[in-house]
Write an enzyme that holds these catalytic residues in place. Sequence first.
Site, PDB file in Angstrom:
ATOM      1  N   ALA A 297       4.308   9.931  10.380  1.00  8.63           N
ATOM      2  CA  ALA A 297       4.676   9.301  11.649  1.00  8.63           C
ATOM      3  C   ALA A 297       5.809  10.063  12.329  1.00  8.63           C
ATOM      4  O   ALA A 297       6.488  10.890  11.711  1.00  8.63           O
ATOM      5  CB  ALA A 297       5.098   7.859  11.409  1.00  8.63           C
TER       6      ALA A 297
ATOM      7  N   GLU B  52       7.376   7.101   2.296  1.00  5.54           N
ATOM      8  CA  GLU B  52       8.053   6.077   3.102  1.00  5.54           C
ATOM      9  C   GLU B  52       9.227   5.431   2.373  1.00  5.54           C
ATOM     10  O   GLU B  52      10.207   5.016   3.000  1.00  5.54           O
ATOM     11  CB  GLU B  52       7.045   5.003   3.527  1.00  5.54           C
TER      12      GLU B  52
END
Length: 255
Positions: A61, A129
Amino acid sequence: MTVNLEVADGVGTIRLDRPPMNALDIATQDRLRELAEEATRRDDVRAVVIWGGEKVFAAGADIKEMQVMDHAAMVVRSKALQDSFTAVARIPKPVVAAITGYALGGGCELALCADVRIAADNAKLGQPEILLGLIPGAGGTQRLARLVGPSKAKDLIFTGRQVKADEALTLGLVDRVVPAAEVYEQAHAWAARLAAGPALALRAAKESVDAGLETDIDTGLTIERNWFAGLFATEDRETGMRSFVEEGPGKAKFR
């Protein structure tokens, strides 16, 4: 455009094109969903390759974009994020991910949406993450665990570590490792072979496997049985069986 769809000989290539790392910002996520839905609709697309180019698949992302988002903003956005990846996972046609370089975070989650993953020998995959104080949010906790099992998925998600192509192959995270220069060629060849196959039977096979994984064995068998019987109403079934009887196996030419 940050994502493009190119179609040739029945194969649609969904090409990520956001240099240098194909970071998956909001615009790219939304475009990915649009093209997945287009590939689903188009009759001239019979199989799909997801490709990030020669250097990188997708490094995840856009962290700078996410950094300014608060809880309220992400409550709204997270559903659209998942929907973009789910649109790829639900393309009712064979889908192969051609992975070069990094496939991290959202990039790894995108690869998980494919039916088959062909990786370059220099590829690195992972769900980092946790290093941001987060967890995967585009399907990683669910699709990774279903693919490699909960224990291996937890190791990757808990540690956030990157795995090289050879370990990814051992884990079952990828299905084939090839020289980097051959990744797209081999992925396209896989897709092209299936693009010449019976479209409805391939759709039935994919949906039977995917839906069956989400339910109990008896329901899964019912799904399979209904698709199996339904295919007896198709021209492709007639073509395949006639060819088998008259010419032998593997020679049918499906329309």
